[in-house]
Design a protein around this motif. Structure first.
Motif, PDB file in Angstrom:
ATOM      1  N   VAL A  22      57.935  59.026  31.030  1.00  0.00           N
ATOM      2  CA  VAL A  22      57.577  57.892  30.177  1.00  0.00           C
ATOM      3  C   VAL A  22      56.762  58.373  28.982  1.00  0.00           C
ATOM      4  O   VAL A  22      57.039  58.027  27.820  1.00  0.00           O
ATOM      5  N   GLU A  23      55.763  59.185  29.250  1.00  0.00           N
ATOM      6  CA  GLU A  23      54.860  59.672  28.205  1.00  0.00           C
ATOM      7  C   GLU A  23      55.615  60.422  27.107  1.00  0.00           C
ATOM      8  O   GLU A  23      55.472  60.122  25.910  1.00  0.00           O
ATOM      9  N   PHE A  24      56.419  61.405  27.489  1.00  0.00           N
ATOM     10  CA  PHE A  24      57.063  62.244  26.485  1.00  0.00           C
ATOM     11  C   PHE A  24      58.269  61.559  25.835  1.00  0.00           C
ATOM     12  O   PHE A  24      58.595  61.849  24.682  1.00  0.00           O
ATOM     13  N   ARG A  59      58.568  60.090  21.103  1.00  0.00           N
ATOM     14  CA  ARG A  59      59.595  60.286  20.084  1.00  0.00           C
ATOM     15  C   ARG A  59      60.492  59.066  19.871  1.00  0.00           C
ATOM     16  O   ARG A  59      61.178  58.980  18.862  1.00  0.00           O
ATOM     17  N   ILE A  60      60.504  58.157  20.835  1.00  0.00           N
ATOM     18  CA  ILE A  60      61.430  57.031  20.779  1.00  0.00           C
ATOM     19  C   ILE A  60      60.676  55.703  20.715  1.00  0.00           C
ATOM     20  O   ILE A  60      59.724  55.487  21.465  1.00  0.00           O
ATOM     21  N   ASN A  61      61.109  54.818  19.826  1.00  0.00           N
ATOM     22  CA  ASN A  61      60.512  53.488  19.712  1.00  0.00           C
ATOM     23  C   ASN A  61      60.906  52.647  20.934  1.00  0.00           C
ATOM     24  O   ASN A  61      62.091  52.605  21.300  1.00  0.00           O
ATOM     25  N   PRO A  62      59.951  51.974  21.566  1.00  0.00           N
ATOM     26  CA  PRO A  62      60.270  51.152  22.747  1.00  0.00           C
ATOM     27  C   PRO A  62      61.351  50.117  22.501  1.00  0.00           C
ATOM     28  O   PRO A  62      62.047  49.702  23.437  1.00  0.00           O
ATOM     29  N   ARG A  63      61.525  49.686  21.245  1.00  0.00           N
ATOM     30  CA  ARG A  63      62.529  48.661  20.954  1.00  0.00           C
ATOM     31  C   ARG A  63      63.952  49.118  21.264  1.00  0.00           C
ATOM     32  O   ARG A  63      64.850  48.289  21.438  1.00  0.00           O
TER      33      ARG A  63
END
Length: 286
Positions: A122-124, A128-132
């Motif tokens: 989850v952390e990594f 780099r990735i937007n939650p949307r």
């Protein structure tokens, strides 16, 4: 400057130190867990158990009764958390046996199910990735910590296996379509056998240089290992399984870690629930 630390002091009363420290040979390694940098040659503070001959003394009036001597191998974060909870009950020798770093990856956004195998995943991933990008997708997690990490980011989870093992997840995913598993660089190869599953490694664990300061010495009543790497990295760092031969009873966090330790030629036990807290509760009952 010299800091004298009472060897009986609980780690929870020892402050975090943000400068490089050196230490005397016989220092209880627990206190190094809260030191940002360790360097025996170039340091700004020197730690000793000599509270009388130091510039600053950190003392304790409590003399704890230690039920057993415990080797505890994990990452620094977990070592600090659980050593602070249990070092007044057990004589804990911590080993900083792993650290984590991200790896390059490209997100495949076509999946219907997205599965996270650890809180590190989850952390990594979200570094780099937007939650949307996970909107309108089904989300699954292995383990309470992973589930909590996702909930803290605002996700509602569609599945969390009752057992904290990949085998439970694999059985669940067999009939699902377009599954993406977010995991570590070294992952359970059983995922590769599922045609509906793609695996996306987003981080790796590695042996930190500072492990040399935490070399296990002496005999231990128990050895607690938080993952296969927590066991294997000690052997890699110090060149043998001598540390394991000096442990009366080895406790693995779960089935995967137990299987790995037993493949190395040692017996291992597991608690009913696969958490570090349960490992300590397991040996507390002994």
């Amino acid at each position: 400057m010299r800091i004298g630390v009472d060897e009986h002091l609980s780690l929870r009363f020892f402050p975090y130190i943000d400068v490089r420290v050196g230490f005397e040979k016989g220092l209880d390694r627990r206190f190094l867990l809260k030191c940002k940098g360790i360097d025996q040659n170039e340091y700004e503070l020197f730690l000793s158990h000599d509270t009388d001959g130091s510039d600053i003394a950190i003392t304790s009036k409590v003399r704890p009764f230690h039920k057993a001597r415990v080797l505890f191998s994990a990452n620094r974060e977990d070592l600090v958390k659980y050593t602070q909870l249990y070092d007044e009950v057990f004589k804990i020798h911590p080993v900083v046996s792993m650290d984590f770093r991200g790896v390059d990856f490209i997100m495949d956004n076509s999946s219907r199910w997205v599965v996270f195998t650890s809180k590190r995943a989850v952390e990594f991933f979200f570094k780099r990735i937007n939650p949307r990008c996970l909107c309108n997708k089904n989300i699954a997690a292995i383990g309470e910590k992973t589930a909590l990490a996702l909930k803290e980011k605002g996700f509602q989870l569609d599945y969390v296996p009752e057992e904290f093992y990949s085998s439970s997840l694999i059985e669940f995913l067999k009939d699902k379509e377009d599954v993406l598993i977010i995991t570590a660089l070294k992952y359970n190869k059983a995922y590769d056998e599922l045609e509906n599953v793609k695996v996306l490694p987003v981080y790796e664990n590695f042996i930190p240089d500072e492990i040399e300061y935490f070399k296990p010495e002496g005999e231990f009543d128990f050895g607690l290992f938080s993952s296969p790497s927590a066991f294997w990295h000690i052997k890699e760092a110090f060149g043998s399984y001598d540390f394991a031969k000096r442990i009366k009873r080895i406790i693995a966090i779960g089935k995967t870690t137990k299987s790995y330790i037993e493949s190395c030629g040692f017996e291992a036990e597991i608690p009913a629930k696969a958490t570090i807290d349960e490992m300590f509760k397991y040996i507390f009952k002994e």
